[in-house]
Design a protein around this motif. Sequence first.
Motif, PDB file in Angstrom:
ATOM      1  N   VAL A 136      76.149  88.008  35.145  1.00 49.16           N
ATOM      2  CA  VAL A 136      76.690  87.055  36.121  1.00 49.16           C
ATOM      3  C   VAL A 136      75.530  86.631  37.026  1.00 49.16           C
ATOM      4  O   VAL A 136      74.854  87.483  37.624  1.00 49.16           O
ATOM      5  N   HIS A 137      75.274  85.302  37.183  1.00 47.76           N
ATOM      6  CA  HIS A 137      74.159  84.799  37.978  1.00 47.76           C
ATOM      7  C   HIS A 137      74.644  83.718  38.949  1.00 47.76           C
ATOM      8  O   HIS A 137      75.624  83.006  38.678  1.00 47.76           O
ATOM      9  N   CYS A 138      73.904  83.626  40.072  1.00 50.27           N
ATOM     10  CA  CYS A 138      74.108  82.516  41.013  1.00 50.27           C
ATOM     11  C   CYS A 138      73.212  81.371  40.549  1.00 50.27           C
ATOM     12  O   CYS A 138      71.987  81.521  40.470  1.00 50.27           O
ATOM     13  N   VAL A 139      73.817  80.204  40.260  1.00 49.52           N
ATOM     14  CA  VAL A 139      73.098  79.082  39.659  1.00 49.52           C
ATOM     15  C   VAL A 139      73.172  77.887  40.614  1.00 49.52           C
ATOM     16  O   VAL A 139      74.239  77.548  41.135  1.00 49.52           O
ATOM     17  N   SER A 140      72.003  77.251  40.896  1.00 47.79           N
ATOM     18  CA  SER A 140      71.966  76.072  41.776  1.00 47.79           C
ATOM     19  C   SER A 140      72.543  74.868  41.062  1.00 47.79           C
ATOM     20  O   SER A 140      72.837  74.913  39.858  1.00 47.79           O
ATOM     21  N   ASN A 141      72.651  73.764  41.816  1.00 47.46           N
ATOM     22  CA  ASN A 141      73.251  72.567  41.241  1.00 47.46           C
ATOM     23  C   ASN A 141      72.339  71.908  40.205  1.00 47.46           C
ATOM     24  O   ASN A 141      72.771  71.008  39.500  1.00 47.46           O
ATOM     25  N   VAL A 142      71.072  72.376  40.114  1.00 46.10           N
ATOM     26  CA  VAL A 142      70.189  71.840  39.074  1.00 46.10           C
ATOM     27  C   VAL A 142      70.017  72.821  37.923  1.00 46.10           C
ATOM     28  O   VAL A 142      69.186  72.606  37.040  1.00 46.10           O
ATOM     29  N   GLY A 143      70.770  73.916  37.944  1.00 44.03           N
ATOM     30  CA  GLY A 143      70.769  74.859  36.829  1.00 44.03           C
ATOM     31  C   GLY A 143      69.810  76.004  36.935  1.00 44.03           C
ATOM     32  O   GLY A 143      69.685  76.785  35.990  1.00 44.03           O
ATOM     33  N   ASP A 144      69.129  76.170  38.068  1.00 43.12           N
ATOM     34  CA  ASP A 144      68.184  77.279  38.227  1.00 43.12           C
ATOM     35  C   ASP A 144      68.887  78.507  38.772  1.00 43.12           C
ATOM     36  O   ASP A 144      69.845  78.402  39.537  1.00 43.12           O
ATOM     37  N   PHE A 145      68.373  79.707  38.309  1.00 44.70           N
ATOM     38  CA  PHE A 145      68.860  80.947  38.886  1.00 44.70           C
ATOM     39  C   PHE A 145      68.296  81.080  40.298  1.00 44.70           C
ATOM     40  O   PHE A 145      67.098  80.923  40.521  1.00 44.70           O
ATOM     41  N   VAL A 146      69.174  81.363  41.266  1.00 41.93           N
ATOM     42  CA  VAL A 146      68.750  81.566  42.655  1.00 41.93           C
ATOM     43  C   VAL A 146      69.298  82.903  43.129  1.00 41.93           C
ATOM     44  O   VAL A 146      70.063  83.561  42.428  1.00 41.93           O
ATOM     45  N   SER A 147      68.884  83.297  44.344  1.00 43.18           N
ATOM     46  CA  SER A 147      69.331  84.590  44.858  1.00 43.18           C
ATOM     47  C   SER A 147      70.837  84.566  45.109  1.00 43.18           C
ATOM     48  O   SER A 147      71.434  83.517  45.394  1.00 43.18           O
ATOM     49  N   ASP A 148      71.443  85.765  44.994  1.00 39.70           N
ATOM     50  CA  ASP A 148      72.898  85.859  45.141  1.00 39.70           C
ATOM     51  C   ASP A 148      73.378  85.391  46.513  1.00 39.70           C
ATOM     52  O   ASP A 148      74.523  84.971  46.665  1.00 39.70           O
ATOM     53  N   GLU A 152      72.827  82.766  48.043  1.00 37.63           N
ATOM     54  CA  GLU A 152      73.135  81.344  48.089  1.00 37.63           C
ATOM     55  C   GLU A 152      74.506  81.034  47.521  1.00 37.63           C
ATOM     56  O   GLU A 152      74.952  79.880  47.567  1.00 37.63           O
ATOM     57  N   CYS A 153      75.161  82.008  46.971  1.00 36.56           N
ATOM     58  CA  CYS A 153      76.534  81.840  46.494  1.00 36.56           C
ATOM     59  C   CYS A 153      77.466  82.644  47.385  1.00 36.56           C
ATOM     60  O   CYS A 153      77.054  83.582  48.073  1.00 36.56           O
ATOM     61  N   ASN A 154      78.716  82.295  47.362  1.00 34.93           N
ATOM     62  CA  ASN A 154      79.717  82.999  48.149  1.00 34.93           C
ATOM     63  C   ASN A 154      79.989  84.357  47.508  1.00 34.93           C
ATOM     64  O   ASN A 154      80.547  84.446  46.406  1.00 34.93           O
ATOM     65  N   MET A 155      79.568  85.437  48.209  1.00 31.41           N
ATOM     66  CA  MET A 155      79.704  86.767  47.642  1.00 31.41           C
ATOM     67  C   MET A 155      81.166  87.163  47.454  1.00 31.41           C
ATOM     68  O   MET A 155      81.480  88.007  46.613  1.00 31.41           O
ATOM     69  N   LYS A 156      82.039  86.552  48.243  1.00 33.11           N
ATOM     70  CA  LYS A 156      83.461  86.894  48.097  1.00 33.11           C
ATOM     71  C   LYS A 156      84.040  86.386  46.771  1.00 33.11           C
ATOM     72  O   LYS A 156      85.074  86.875  46.327  1.00 33.11           O
ATOM     73  N   LEU A 157      83.390  85.413  46.180  1.00 36.19           N
ATOM     74  CA  LEU A 157      83.901  84.832  44.935  1.00 36.19           C
ATOM     75  C   LEU A 157      83.136  85.316  43.707  1.00 36.19           C
ATOM     76  O   LEU A 157      83.324  84.790  42.613  1.00 36.19           O
TER      77      LEU A 157
END
Length: 531
Positions: free
Chosen positions: A408-420, A422-427
């Motif tokens: 499971v990865h946090c992915v930016s709107n351009v498709g790059d893996f970013v740090s967790d 930057e995503c909502n940890m609750k989801l």
Amino acid sequence: MGRLYEWEPFNEVSGDQRCELNCRATGFRFYVRQSDRVIDGTPCGQNETSICVAGRCQSLGCDEYLGSGKVMDKCGVCGGDNTACKLVSGLFQQHSLNKVGYHKIVEIPEGATKINVTETLKSRNYLALKSRSGRSIINGNWAIDRPGKYEGVGTMFTYRRPNEVTSTAGESFLAEGPTNEILDVYVIYQQPNPGVSYEFILPSDNPPQHPDHRPGGNTLHGQSGNDHRGNPNQDGYDPAGGGKYPPQVPNNQVPAVQPPRRQREYNWKLSGATECSASCGRGSRYTIFRCVHRLSHEHVPENQCDSSTRPSSQEEPCNLQSCPAFWDIGEWSECSKTCGLGMQHRQVLCRQVYANRTLNVHTSRCRHLEQPETTSTCQLKICSEWQIRTEWSACSVPCGVGQRTREVHCVSNVGDFVSDEECNMKLRPSDNENCDMGPCAKSWFFTEWGNKCSAECGMGIRTRGVLCLTNHISSLPLEGCGHERPTDSQVCNHGPCESRIEWFTAPWSQVRQDNAGSNWACRDTSGERLG
């Protein structure tokens, strides 16, 4: 209030507070009383001679006594009753003059004080002043001077233009006097004359007569020297026409004979002023004097004039009209969200500039302007989202309860893996979970035999693990695995041992009173005991 302010004197208070020490925070609209009494001698009130004594504002009389109440009358007499002088006033209202140019209005005698010459209405005409000796003081030789202060005939004249006053009156000359020479007042005629009023005061021992502006019909509002028709009285003095009969010198006085003056070829002339330091809200400018030819008024190098006679540059207030209030807009705050839709705020104040200072004022002064928004939505970027990149892995055990995982990865709107973060940890979707592979078989399980023998040579043993597996691991013979447990050891032989002699020790015996030591013996590798 948790802030550090700089303070300045604040004098815009009511009469009973004028001798308190009131201070205003610089740039703000509130003030604070720092003391209920200022030091004795502190100026107070509008009158320059008013000072504070024992907390009360007292005025210094013209006799220099506090509280005397004596004031100068219009004749300049301290405590006088206005009988030592005569007020001369009139109105030049000849509507049409013969031609464009200079037309004499009135003659102001020597010794006049409180001079006031004012156009009744604004016009394209100009007023001009000239001494009887021929010196032009203001607006002479077809040169229109700037508004300001001009020295002449022993006094200082203040020349004002219509755009610098709030009334509907036109140009004006004001002077305190007294004059030391006869002064001629002119109007530079360019359009029909709206009327010019004049007023000055003369000593009562030589009362003047009002002028008779010809052609006739002008109404004069004088207090002495004219009959009701505005004609000169019997002494024949006519200030407008230069005098029908020359003034008589009293018998006890001898006219002073002035030695002829040497005319200078060059002199200093007021040629303008510097630019105003502010376009509104009270600025300042300075008069500029240039060296000119006395007759042609052409500019010449300054070393042609006497530097010791150069008038000092005068500071004048300018652009006194209030600057328009404006909205002072602060910087936007940071967005409340690092991604997605957030809010940001800014401070908006109504401010106004006066005397090179910017002050906070009430928002009503900015009502003519559209008030900027103080809040706004913001979005730094589209938020990243969680993505499941793989299917679940196989369970970690073949039977029973184990674990399985997935990516499971946090992915930016351009498709790059970013740090967790930057995503909502609750989801965040789970990346591991338990897996149940069902009950394990109830049977004995064992491992391969170990490779290591217990003896380096000769006979030894080797072992293996033996387990009974049901729905949990155990080495005990449980029901279902049977009682015939597989052997977990067997004999191993690495061949005969080579003959060598070494010491072998037995375990320590129990402690005895005779301090017996341990048993030891010398043996060969075959185990046979030697001596």
